[in-house]
Each structure stands twice: as C-alpha cells, then as structure tokens.
Write a protein that holds these residues in place. Structure first.
Motif, PDB file in Angstrom:
ATOM      1  N   THR A 140     -44.379 -55.153  15.164  1.00  0.00           N
ATOM      2  CA  THR A 140     -43.582 -55.267  16.386  1.00  0.00           C
ATOM      3  C   THR A 140     -43.128 -56.710  16.621  1.00  0.00           C
ATOM      4  O   THR A 140     -41.986 -56.961  17.019  1.00  0.00           O
ATOM      5  CB  THR A 140     -44.398 -54.778  17.599  1.00  0.00           C
ATOM      6  OG1 THR A 140     -44.851 -53.451  17.327  1.00  0.00           O
ATOM      7  CG2 THR A 140     -43.580 -54.785  18.854  1.00  0.00           C
ATOM      8  N   THR A 141     -44.010 -57.658  16.352  1.00  0.00           N
ATOM      9  CA  THR A 141     -43.654 -59.070  16.487  1.00  0.00           C
ATOM     10  C   THR A 141     -42.539 -59.453  15.518  1.00  0.00           C
ATOM     11  O   THR A 141     -41.580 -60.137  15.892  1.00  0.00           O
ATOM     12  CB  THR A 141     -44.880 -59.955  16.240  1.00  0.00           C
ATOM     13  OG1 THR A 141     -45.892 -59.615  17.180  1.00  0.00           O
ATOM     14  CG2 THR A 141     -44.538 -61.428  16.362  1.00  0.00           C
ATOM     15  N   ALA A 142     -42.652 -58.994  14.267  1.00  0.00           N
ATOM     16  CA  ALA A 142     -41.625 -59.300  13.272  1.00  0.00           C
ATOM     17  C   ALA A 142     -40.283 -58.681  13.664  1.00  0.00           C
ATOM     18  O   ALA A 142     -39.233 -59.324  13.517  1.00  0.00           O
ATOM     19  CB  ALA A 142     -42.057 -58.808  11.898  1.00  0.00           C
ATOM     20  N   ALA A 143     -40.304 -57.456  14.170  1.00  0.00           N
ATOM     21  CA  ALA A 143     -39.058 -56.802  14.580  1.00  0.00           C
ATOM     22  C   ALA A 143     -38.416 -57.543  15.753  1.00  0.00           C
ATOM     23  O   ALA A 143     -37.197 -57.762  15.768  1.00  0.00           O
ATOM     24  CB  ALA A 143     -39.328 -55.349  14.954  1.00  0.00           C
ATOM     25  N   GLY A 144     -39.215 -57.938  16.714  1.00  0.00           N
ATOM     26  CA  GLY A 144     -38.686 -58.683  17.851  1.00  0.00           C
ATOM     27  C   GLY A 144     -38.149 -60.048  17.448  1.00  0.00           C
ATOM     28  O   GLY A 144     -37.114 -60.497  17.943  1.00  0.00           O
ATOM     29  N   PHE A 145     -38.844 -60.699  16.539  1.00  0.00           N
ATOM     30  CA  PHE A 145     -38.389 -62.006  16.052  1.00  0.00           C
ATOM     31  C   PHE A 145     -37.075 -61.852  15.308  1.00  0.00           C
ATOM     32  O   PHE A 145     -36.156 -62.658  15.464  1.00  0.00           O
ATOM     33  CB  PHE A 145     -39.456 -62.603  15.137  1.00  0.00           C
ATOM     34  CG  PHE A 145     -39.252 -64.048  14.812  1.00  0.00           C
ATOM     35  CD1 PHE A 145     -39.872 -65.033  15.557  1.00  0.00           C
ATOM     36  CD2 PHE A 145     -38.436 -64.435  13.762  1.00  0.00           C
ATOM     37  CE1 PHE A 145     -39.694 -66.369  15.272  1.00  0.00           C
ATOM     38  CE2 PHE A 145     -38.245 -65.768  13.465  1.00  0.00           C
ATOM     39  CZ  PHE A 145     -38.875 -66.740  14.223  1.00  0.00           C
ATOM     40  N   TRP A 146     -36.960 -60.819  14.487  1.00  0.00           N
ATOM     41  CA  TRP A 146     -35.728 -60.587  13.721  1.00  0.00           C
ATOM     42  C   TRP A 146     -34.560 -60.282  14.651  1.00  0.00           C
ATOM     43  O   TRP A 146     -33.448 -60.777  14.451  1.00  0.00           O
ATOM     44  CB  TRP A 146     -35.947 -59.442  12.742  1.00  0.00           C
ATOM     45  CG  TRP A 146     -34.723 -59.105  11.955  1.00  0.00           C
ATOM     46  CD1 TRP A 146     -34.133 -59.841  10.978  1.00  0.00           C
ATOM     47  CD2 TRP A 146     -33.920 -57.935  12.116  1.00  0.00           C
ATOM     48  NE1 TRP A 146     -33.015 -59.205  10.502  1.00  0.00           N
ATOM     49  CE2 TRP A 146     -32.863 -58.030  11.184  1.00  0.00           C
ATOM     50  CE3 TRP A 146     -33.995 -56.819  12.938  1.00  0.00           C
ATOM     51  CZ2 TRP A 146     -31.895 -57.044  11.080  1.00  0.00           C
ATOM     52  CZ3 TRP A 146     -33.030 -55.842  12.821  1.00  0.00           C
ATOM     53  CH2 TRP A 146     -31.995 -55.965  11.902  1.00  0.00           C
ATOM     54  N   MET A 147     -34.810 -59.479  15.695  1.00  0.00           N
ATOM     55  CA  MET A 147     -33.720 -59.149  16.624  1.00  0.00           C
ATOM     56  C   MET A 147     -33.290 -60.367  17.444  1.00  0.00           C
ATOM     57  O   MET A 147     -32.130 -60.472  17.843  1.00  0.00           O
ATOM     58  CB  MET A 147     -34.138 -58.017  17.560  1.00  0.00           C
ATOM     59  CG  MET A 147     -34.217 -56.684  16.859  1.00  0.00           C
ATOM     60  SD  MET A 147     -34.432 -55.274  17.955  1.00  0.00           S
ATOM     61  CE  MET A 147     -35.956 -55.640  18.761  1.00  0.00           C
ATOM     62  N   GLY A 148     -34.201 -61.294  17.681  1.00  0.00           N
ATOM     63  CA  GLY A 148     -33.853 -62.476  18.463  1.00  0.00           C
ATOM     64  C   GLY A 148     -33.354 -63.637  17.632  1.00  0.00           C
ATOM     65  O   GLY A 148     -32.944 -64.664  18.174  1.00  0.00           O
ATOM     66  N   PRO A 194     -30.920 -65.795  14.947  1.00  0.00           N
ATOM     67  CA  PRO A 194     -29.461 -65.916  14.814  1.00  0.00           C
ATOM     68  C   PRO A 194     -28.896 -64.860  13.866  1.00  0.00           C
ATOM     69  O   PRO A 194     -29.607 -64.330  13.023  1.00  0.00           O
ATOM     70  CB  PRO A 194     -29.263 -67.317  14.235  1.00  0.00           C
ATOM     71  CG  PRO A 194     -30.536 -68.038  14.455  1.00  0.00           C
ATOM     72  CD  PRO A 194     -31.606 -67.006  14.568  1.00  0.00           C
ATOM     73  N   ALA A 195     -27.614 -64.576  13.989  1.00  0.00           N
ATOM     74  CA  ALA A 195     -26.984 -63.520  13.202  1.00  0.00           C
ATOM     75  C   ALA A 195     -26.942 -63.829  11.712  1.00  0.00           C
ATOM     76  O   ALA A 195     -26.906 -62.927  10.892  1.00  0.00           O
ATOM     77  CB  ALA A 195     -25.578 -63.251  13.716  1.00  0.00           C
ATOM     78  N   SER A 196     -26.961 -65.082  11.355  1.00  0.00           N
ATOM     79  CA  SER A 196     -26.846 -65.469   9.955  1.00  0.00           C
ATOM     80  C   SER A 196     -28.179 -65.261   9.230  1.00  0.00           C
ATOM     81  O   SER A 196     -29.183 -65.915   9.526  1.00  0.00           O
ATOM     82  CB  SER A 196     -26.439 -66.944   9.867  1.00  0.00           C
ATOM     83  OG  SER A 196     -26.508 -67.375   8.527  1.00  0.00           O
ATOM     84  N   PHE A 197     -28.187 -64.342   8.268  1.00  0.00           N
ATOM     85  CA  PHE A 197     -29.412 -64.059   7.512  1.00  0.00           C
ATOM     86  C   PHE A 197     -29.729 -65.187   6.531  1.00  0.00           C
ATOM     87  O   PHE A 197     -30.884 -65.394   6.175  1.00  0.00           O
ATOM     88  CB  PHE A 197     -29.284 -62.732   6.759  1.00  0.00           C
ATOM     89  CG  PHE A 197     -30.566 -62.301   6.113  1.00  0.00           C
ATOM     90  CD1 PHE A 197     -31.611 -61.822   6.873  1.00  0.00           C
ATOM     91  CD2 PHE A 197     -30.729 -62.395   4.739  1.00  0.00           C
ATOM     92  CE1 PHE A 197     -32.800 -61.418   6.288  1.00  0.00           C
ATOM     93  CE2 PHE A 197     -31.917 -62.001   4.137  1.00  0.00           C
ATOM     94  CZ  PHE A 197     -32.954 -61.506   4.915  1.00  0.00           C
ATOM     95  N   ALA A 198     -28.711 -65.916   6.119  1.00  0.00           N
ATOM     96  CA  ALA A 198     -28.918 -67.014   5.172  1.00  0.00           C
ATOM     97  C   ALA A 198     -29.760 -68.131   5.790  1.00  0.00           C
ATOM     98  O   ALA A 198     -30.463 -68.845   5.082  1.00  0.00           O
ATOM     99  CB  ALA A 198     -27.579 -67.567   4.714  1.00  0.00           C
TER     100      ALA A 198
END
Length: 85
Positions: A45-53, A55-59
């Motif tokens: 859940t922490t990883a999902a929240g961190f990913w959603m928050g 920046p849009a740039s995956f690089a």
C-alpha cells in the motif's frame, strides 16, 4: 471418563510443540511478533501510494526515496504490531 486420557495426551503434545522446535529460536519469536503478512500488505500500500504521488516521468522516479519510505514504514509497522494471543 474415557476421554480424559485422550485430552491429557493432546494437551501434553501441545505443550511439547510450543516448547519444542517451534519455540526454540528467539528470531522466530521476533519474526512472528512483527506480523510479516500484515506488514507486506502495508508495504504494498505504501509503494502504491508513493507511486501515485510521484512525478509523471517514470525516467526520474525517486527509487531511493521509495526504498527509504518502505523500510521506514515496515520498521514502524513491525514495532507497532502487537501479539493478540
């Protein structure tokens, strides 16, 4: 009664199991106190929240910050876990 020796045998087996191999290791006791199954769900859940928050740039994803957040969250959740038995 006829069932009393059977119940006594079952209780003795339970006591031996608790004090035998399952209870022999201190690390095993600490591992069970940290509730690893629950902590895994908290980490996901922490990883999902961190990913959603993030920046849009995956690089330019902040992998080290994610790792620090996961380690800190798991440590806090492990320390807060309490045994109910």
């Amino acid at each position: 009664m006829a069932t009393e020796p059977i119940l006594a045998t079952l209780d003795a087996a339970e006591v031996q199991r608790r004090h035998g191999l399952a209870r022999s290791s201190v690390l095993s006791d600490y591992w069970s106190l940290t509730k690893p199954e629950v902590n895994f769900l908290i980490a996901v859940t922490t990883a999902a929240g961190f990913w959603m928050g993030a920046p849009a740039s995956f690089a330019h994803f902040p992998w080290t910050s994610l790792l620090h957040a996961l380690v800190g969250t798991v440590l806090v959740a492990s320390g807060a876990a309490r045994s109910t038995s």
